[in-house]
Design a protein around this motif. Structure first.
Motif, PDB file in Angstrom:
ATOM      1  N   ARG A 106       2.860 -13.819   2.345  1.00 16.75           N
ATOM      2  CA  ARG A 106       2.702 -12.797   3.382  1.00 16.75           C
ATOM      3  C   ARG A 106       3.913 -12.761   4.305  1.00 16.75           C
ATOM      4  NH1 ARG A 106      -2.462 -15.138   6.553  1.00 16.75           N
ATOM      5  NH2 ARG A 106      -1.670 -17.223   6.953  1.00 16.75           N
ATOM      6  N   ALA A 107       4.153 -11.570   4.826  1.00 16.84           N
ATOM      7  CA  ALA A 107       5.281 -11.367   5.734  1.00 16.84           C
ATOM      8  C   ALA A 107       4.930 -11.737   7.167  1.00 16.84           C
ATOM      9  CB  ALA A 107       5.735  -9.907   5.672  1.00 16.84           C
ATOM     10  N   HIS A 108       3.636 -11.706   7.510  1.00 13.32           N
ATOM     11  CA  HIS A 108       3.201 -11.980   8.875  1.00 13.32           C
ATOM     12  C   HIS A 108       2.063 -12.995   8.849  1.00 13.32           C
ATOM     13  CE1 HIS A 108       5.508  -8.525  10.261  1.00 13.32           C
ATOM     14  NE2 HIS A 108       5.018  -7.877   9.215  1.00 13.32           N
ATOM     15  N   GLY A 109       2.117 -13.932   9.739  1.00  7.14           N
ATOM     16  CA  GLY A 109       1.057 -14.921   9.829  1.00  7.14           C
ATOM     17  C   GLY A 109       0.269 -14.768  11.113  1.00  7.14           C
ATOM     18  N   LEU A 115      -3.694  -7.497   9.732  1.00  6.66           N
ATOM     19  CA  LEU A 115      -3.158  -6.720   8.611  1.00  6.66           C
ATOM     20  C   LEU A 115      -3.997  -6.906   7.352  1.00  6.66           C
ATOM     21  CD1 LEU A 115       0.644  -7.267   9.241  1.00  6.66           C
ATOM     22  CD2 LEU A 115      -0.625  -5.111   9.446  1.00  6.66           C
ATOM     23  N   ARG A 116      -4.516  -8.114   7.153  1.00 10.17           N
ATOM     24  CA  ARG A 116      -5.369  -8.368   5.984  1.00 10.17           C
ATOM     25  C   ARG A 116      -6.639  -7.531   6.065  1.00 10.17           C
ATOM     26  NH1 ARG A 116      -5.259 -13.394   3.112  1.00 10.17           N
ATOM     27  NH2 ARG A 116      -3.064 -12.919   3.215  1.00 10.17           N
ATOM     28  N   GLU A 153      -1.628 -11.553  13.733  1.00  7.60           N
ATOM     29  CA  GLU A 153      -1.109 -10.318  13.143  1.00  7.60           C
ATOM     30  C   GLU A 153      -1.388 -10.277  11.635  1.00  7.60           C
ATOM     31  OE1 GLU A 153       2.954  -7.628  13.079  1.00  7.60           O
ATOM     32  OE2 GLU A 153       3.108  -9.760  13.555  1.00  7.60           O
ATOM     33  N   GLY A 154      -1.201 -11.390  10.959  1.00  7.72           N
ATOM     34  CA  GLY A 154      -1.490 -11.449   9.530  1.00  7.72           C
ATOM     35  C   GLY A 154      -2.957 -11.212   9.234  1.00  7.72           C
ATOM     36  N   LEU A 155      -3.829 -11.786  10.079  1.00 11.64           N
ATOM     37  CA  LEU A 155      -5.267 -11.574   9.914  1.00 11.64           C
ATOM     38  C   LEU A 155      -5.625 -10.103  10.090  1.00 11.64           C
ATOM     39  CD1 LEU A 155      -8.224 -12.507   9.702  1.00 11.64           C
ATOM     40  CD2 LEU A 155      -8.136 -12.961  12.157  1.00 11.64           C
ATOM     41  N   THR A 161      -1.475 -15.578   0.900  1.00 15.61           N
ATOM     42  CA  THR A 161      -1.105 -16.370   2.070  1.00 15.61           C
ATOM     43  C   THR A 161       0.306 -16.924   1.917  1.00 15.61           C
ATOM     44  OG1 THR A 161      -3.412 -16.905   2.530  1.00 15.61           O
ATOM     45  CG2 THR A 161      -1.749 -18.376   3.477  1.00 15.61           C
ATOM     46  N   LYS A 187      -5.919  -3.769   5.555  1.00 17.32           N
ATOM     47  CA  LYS A 187      -5.725  -3.445   4.134  1.00 17.32           C
ATOM     48  C   LYS A 187      -7.009  -2.864   3.538  1.00 17.32           C
ATOM     49  CE  LYS A 187      -3.728  -3.703   0.023  1.00 17.32           C
ATOM     50  NZ  LYS A 187      -2.835  -2.657  -0.409  1.00 17.32           N
ATOM     51  N   GLU A 231     -10.284 -15.114   4.263  1.00 16.78           N
ATOM     52  CA  GLU A 231      -9.326 -15.398   5.341  1.00 16.78           C
ATOM     53  C   GLU A 231     -10.051 -15.865   6.600  1.00 16.78           C
ATOM     54  OE1 GLU A 231      -5.459 -15.386   7.190  1.00 16.78           O
ATOM     55  OE2 GLU A 231      -6.019 -15.213   5.090  1.00 16.78           O
TER      56      GLU A 231
END
Length: 169
Positions: free
Chosen positions: A53-56, A63-64, A59-61, A50, A67, A115
């Motif tokens: 990370r590059a994105h929050g 991408l997580r 979008e971050g969720l 967290t 993965k 997350e």
């Protein structure tokens, strides 16, 4: 069967592996202090990921969670490599590689769950208990009707107020 094939065959549990087990500080593999709590490690990994990370946000969720698909693909690649199914590459992986990739899938899934749910440990324990109970429930006697499963009562929509948001955590 060649000795190397025996070492990598997951079906041959008696095959010697000739591989050293990792050792480390107390509470890690190779010691007698007992295994570390995986959820403590997941919390630490989640915090580190967290913070870096590059994105929050949403979008971050996404991408997580995405993965996880990447890691599952790596399991497939390792299985194909361990079985020599790609004639161009031959045997390029071992069954230890497959086991390692499966562990990566589990870790990635646990971090993704963390997350979505700060109480991931409890969410996972409850879900595992539910799946275990449902899966290991004794079969009814032949010809008996299965017991109806009780459905949870529907959650009523609020009578007034703004529409529910689909925004993530």
């Amino acid at each position: 069967m060649a000795d190397q094939d025996r070492d990598d065959d997951p079906m041959d549990r008696d095959a010697p592996t000739n591989r050293a087990r990792p050792t480390g500080p107390a509470g890690t593999a190779g010691t007698t202090a007992g295994p570390p709590d995986p959820w403590e490690a997941i919390d630490r990994l989640h915090g580190w990921l967290t913070a870096n990370r590059a994105h929050g946000g949403r979008e971050g969720l996404l991408l997580r969670v995405l993965k996880l698909s990447e890691e599952v693909g790596e399991v497939a690649q390792a299985v194909i490599g361990a079985t020599g199914q790609n004639p161009r590459k031959g045997v390029s992986h071992t069954w230890d590689d497959v086991r390692s990739e499966l562990c990566d899938v589990m870790i990635t899934a646990m971090v993704a769950l963390r997350e979505l749910a700060p109480d991931a440990r409890e969410v996972f324990a409850e879900h595992l208990a539910s799946v275990t109970d449902r899966s290991l429930r004794p079969d009814p006697s032949p010809g008996a009707e299965p017991a109806p499963e009780s459905a949870p009562a529907p959650t009523p929509e609020p009578a007034v107020g703004p529409p529910l948001s689909d925004a993530g955590p």
